[in-house]
Design a protein around this motif. Structure first.
Motif, PDB file in Angstrom:
ATOM      1  N   UNK A   1     -47.363 -22.698   3.086  1.00  0.00           N
ATOM      2  CA  UNK A   1     -45.968 -23.053   2.830  1.00  0.00           C
ATOM      3  C   UNK A   1     -45.712 -22.895   1.340  1.00  0.00           C
ATOM      4  N   UNK A   2     -44.921 -21.896   0.977  1.00  0.00           N
ATOM      5  CA  UNK A   2     -44.673 -21.624  -0.443  1.00  0.00           C
ATOM      6  C   UNK A   2     -43.821 -22.698  -1.107  1.00  0.00           C
ATOM      7  N   UNK A   3     -43.213 -23.555  -0.297  1.00  0.00           N
ATOM      8  CA  UNK A   3     -42.294 -24.609  -0.758  1.00  0.00           C
ATOM      9  C   UNK A   3     -41.026 -24.035  -1.393  1.00  0.00           C
ATOM     10  N   UNK A   4     -40.772 -22.772  -1.128  1.00  0.00           N
ATOM     11  CA  UNK A   4     -39.482 -22.178  -1.473  1.00  0.00           C
ATOM     12  C   UNK A   4     -38.642 -22.240  -0.222  1.00  0.00           C
ATOM     13  N   UNK A   5     -37.668 -23.110  -0.191  1.00  0.00           N
ATOM     14  CA  UNK A   5     -36.905 -23.355   1.016  1.00  0.00           C
ATOM     15  C   UNK A   5     -35.835 -22.300   1.204  1.00  0.00           C
ATOM     16  N   UNK A   6     -35.526 -22.063   2.463  1.00  0.00           N
ATOM     17  CA  UNK A   6     -34.500 -21.085   2.796  1.00  0.00           C
ATOM     18  C   UNK A   6     -33.605 -21.661   3.873  1.00  0.00           C
ATOM     19  N   UNK A   7     -32.451 -21.072   4.010  1.00  0.00           N
ATOM     20  CA  UNK A   7     -31.506 -21.469   5.057  1.00  0.00           C
ATOM     21  C   UNK A   7     -31.105 -20.241   5.841  1.00  0.00           C
ATOM     22  N   UNK A   8     -31.129 -20.368   7.175  1.00  0.00           N
ATOM     23  CA  UNK A   8     -30.729 -19.238   8.019  1.00  0.00           C
ATOM     24  C   UNK A   8     -29.219 -19.077   8.090  1.00  0.00           C
ATOM     25  N   UNK A   9     -28.492 -20.012   7.512  1.00  0.00           N
ATOM     26  CA  UNK A   9     -27.031 -19.933   7.556  1.00  0.00           C
ATOM     27  C   UNK A   9     -26.443 -19.497   6.219  1.00  0.00           C
ATOM     28  N   UNK A  10     -27.292 -18.940   5.335  1.00  0.00           N
ATOM     29  CA  UNK A  10     -26.804 -18.617   3.993  1.00  0.00           C
ATOM     30  C   UNK A  10     -26.240 -17.209   3.867  1.00  0.00           C
ATOM     31  N   UNK A  11     -26.217 -16.442   4.949  1.00  0.00           N
ATOM     32  CA  UNK A  11     -25.594 -15.122   4.932  1.00  0.00           C
ATOM     33  C   UNK A  11     -26.564 -13.962   4.936  1.00  0.00           C
ATOM     34  N   UNK A  12     -27.727 -14.101   4.299  1.00  0.00           N
ATOM     35  CA  UNK A  12     -28.690 -12.993   4.242  1.00  0.00           C
ATOM     36  C   UNK A  12     -29.170 -12.603   5.637  1.00  0.00           C
ATOM     37  N   UNK A  13     -29.524 -13.594   6.419  1.00  0.00           N
ATOM     38  CA  UNK A  13     -29.995 -13.348   7.782  1.00  0.00           C
ATOM     39  C   UNK A  13     -28.900 -12.668   8.608  1.00  0.00           C
ATOM     40  N   UNK A  14     -27.696 -13.215   8.520  1.00  0.00           N
ATOM     41  CA  UNK A  14     -26.587 -12.669   9.281  1.00  0.00           C
ATOM     42  C   UNK A  14     -26.264 -11.235   8.909  1.00  0.00           C
ATOM     43  N   UNK A  15     -26.375 -10.902   7.613  1.00  0.00           N
ATOM     44  CA  UNK A  15     -26.082  -9.527   7.190  1.00  0.00           C
ATOM     45  C   UNK A  15     -27.064  -8.536   7.797  1.00  0.00           C
ATOM     46  N   UNK A  16     -28.318  -8.937   7.893  1.00  0.00           N
ATOM     47  CA  UNK A  16     -29.294  -8.030   8.495  1.00  0.00           C
ATOM     48  C   UNK A  16     -29.043  -7.858   9.982  1.00  0.00           C
ATOM     49  N   UNK A  17     -28.652  -8.938  10.620  1.00  0.00           N
ATOM     50  CA  UNK A  17     -28.339  -8.837  12.040  1.00  0.00           C
ATOM     51  C   UNK A  17     -27.147  -7.903  12.246  1.00  0.00           C
ATOM     52  N   UNK A  18     -26.135  -8.022  11.422  1.00  0.00           N
ATOM     53  CA  UNK A  18     -24.961  -7.159  11.546  1.00  0.00           C
ATOM     54  C   UNK A  18     -25.322  -5.699  11.326  1.00  0.00           C
ATOM     55  N   UNK A  19     -26.184  -5.427  10.340  1.00  0.00           N
ATOM     56  CA  UNK A  19     -26.621  -4.056  10.080  1.00  0.00           C
ATOM     57  C   UNK A  19     -27.337  -3.479  11.285  1.00  0.00           C
ATOM     58  N   UNK A  20     -28.185  -4.280  11.921  1.00  0.00           N
ATOM     59  CA  UNK A  20     -28.900  -3.805  13.100  1.00  0.00           C
ATOM     60  C   UNK A  20     -27.941  -3.524  14.250  1.00  0.00           C
ATOM     61  N   UNK A  21     -26.942  -4.380  14.414  1.00  0.00           N
ATOM     62  CA  UNK A  21     -25.963  -4.159  15.474  1.00  0.00           C
ATOM     63  C   UNK A  21     -25.166  -2.880  15.228  1.00  0.00           C
TER      64      UNK A  21
END
Length: 399
Positions: A225-245
């Motif tokens: 655990x790098x202790x660098x926290x992330x959020x799946x609702x911050x836009x980065x995840x969603x942008x990749x999903x949109x690109x794949x779609x």
């Protein structure tokens, strides 16, 4: 190793204590559901591909009691600052946010699916590290969904019921919490089997259990655990999903995983050649990652651990270069683990922080952890936390 999982009696005690402190009463039931770590198959779930996660021994514990009205009262852990009170009607997309959306979202999804719910009191306690890419949010959703389904008098036992609950938890996370995730995390938390990895086909949500006894092979799966926290609702995840779609639509398929059905590697490469730039890189990762899932499954069945490690290494490079979801902390951890004797290492989870995993000989576990810590210190990064992941059971009633 740090970040130890709680034994079930300890988790039950913590959740029950939180419930009593908040509501001055005893809960009727306590349910627990695990986080997960993904061996391979990253960002493939929402693309209709394959994934190979395991459930962690780290669990979220949900103490619950029904009410005779429509009031819902929530408390997270023993922290008096994490409380919420509202009604069932308040729990809807746009009606709740932050931690409440994850805790209460399953109630909305169950009601949307026709399950009759009363109000309820709920207290949570969890040892799943948050923001570490180990599905702490799915562990919460699934523990709550199991508890509410049980209170409603519906089955939680067979795999069909678990698959339905997993889909409802995904809907809650997508629509109430606003995180555009796929279904791997919830499927693992609800459908995994102790001693096995879960081979999940996200095209039809079918599962297969793949035996994985690393300890018998003299190996451990070390989670960093790098202790660098992330959020799946911050836009980065969603942008990749949109690109794949967008890439899938350009290629005339519903999901990029549909391209996996093309019979030959040359045929798949011909399809990818119709894309360029970012779309091509994202699609290339998805297709090669699906192939790596099959490679790791075959390696596990043959107990060819070197082959498994090589596939893990290739997965990290694809996530770093083609999908661009790694970060310096993850790269440093992976490189240090390999240099210290890991058979393979990769980031795991959505990326942009979180955790890495390393396939390590048992007698080198402390050495690898020490090397990763030293490398982080040398680069001026946060000191990581570690634990050994053992394939564990899915959610269940514990009291």
């Amino acid at each position: 190793m740090s970040e130890q999982a709680w034994p079930d009696p300890d988790g039950v005690s913590r959740a029950t204590e939180a419930f009593r402190a908040a509501f001055d009463a005893a809960p009727e039931q306590v349910w627990a559901s695990p986080g997960r770590v993904n061996l391979v198959g990253e960002h493939t779930d929402y693309n209709g591909g394959l994934a190979l996660p395991i459930a962690l021994p780290h669990r979220t514990f949900a103490a619950i009691a029904p009410r005779s009205d429509r009031t819902v009262r929530l408390v997270s852990g023993l922290d008096d600052g994490h409380r919420w009170e509202g009604t069932l009607d308040d729990i809807r997309p746009g009606g709740v946010s932050d931690w409440v959306a994850y805790c209460a979202g399953p109630a909305w999804a169950l009601r949307e699916d026709g399950v009759e719910l009363s109000g309820f009191d709920l207290a949570l306690a969890s040892c799943v590290p948050t923001g570490a890419g180990l599905s702490s949010s799915a562990a919460v959703e699934c523990a709550v969904a199991l508890a509410l389904t049980s209170l409603a008098g519906e089955s939680t036992d067979d795999d069909a019921a678990r698959a339905r609950l997993a889909a409802l938890c995904v809907r809650a996370e997508n629509e109430v919490a606003g995180a555009p995730t796929g279904g791997m995390d919830q499927a693992t938390s609800l459908r995994a089997k102790a001693g096995h990895a879960l081979l999940l086909d996200c095209r039809d949500d079918s599962v297969e259990h793949v035996a994985l006894d690393l300890e018998a092979a003299g190996l451990a799966l070390l989670v960093v655990d790098t202790r660098v926290h992330h959020s799946l609702a911050d836009g980065q995840y969603g942008r990749r999903r949109t690109t794949c779609e967008t890439a899938a639509a350009r290629l005339g398929v519903t999901q990029l995983g549909d391209l996996d059905s093309i019979d030959t590697e040359n045929g798949r490469q011909t399809a990818l050649a119709r894309l360029d730039g970012e779309e091509a890189r994202r699609a290339r990762h998805v297709l090669t990652e699906i192939a790596r899932v099959r490679e790791v499954v075959d390696a596990a069945r043959a107990q060819d651990w070197t082959r498994m490690g090589t596939a893990m290494d290739a997965s990290h490079e694809s996530l770093r270069v083609d999908y661009e979801v790694s970060c310096v902390e993850l790269d440093v951890a992976v490189e240090a683990a390999r240099a210290a004797g890991a058979l393979g290492a990769r980031m795991t989870g959505g990326g942009f922080g979180g955790s890495a995993i390393a396939l390590v000989p048992l007698d080198l576990t402390e050495q690898v952890a020490g090397a990763v810590t030293a490398a982080a210190r040398e680069r001026g990064l946060r000191e990581p936390a570690f634990h050994v992941a053992v394939p564990s059971a899915s959610g269940e009633r514990v009291a």
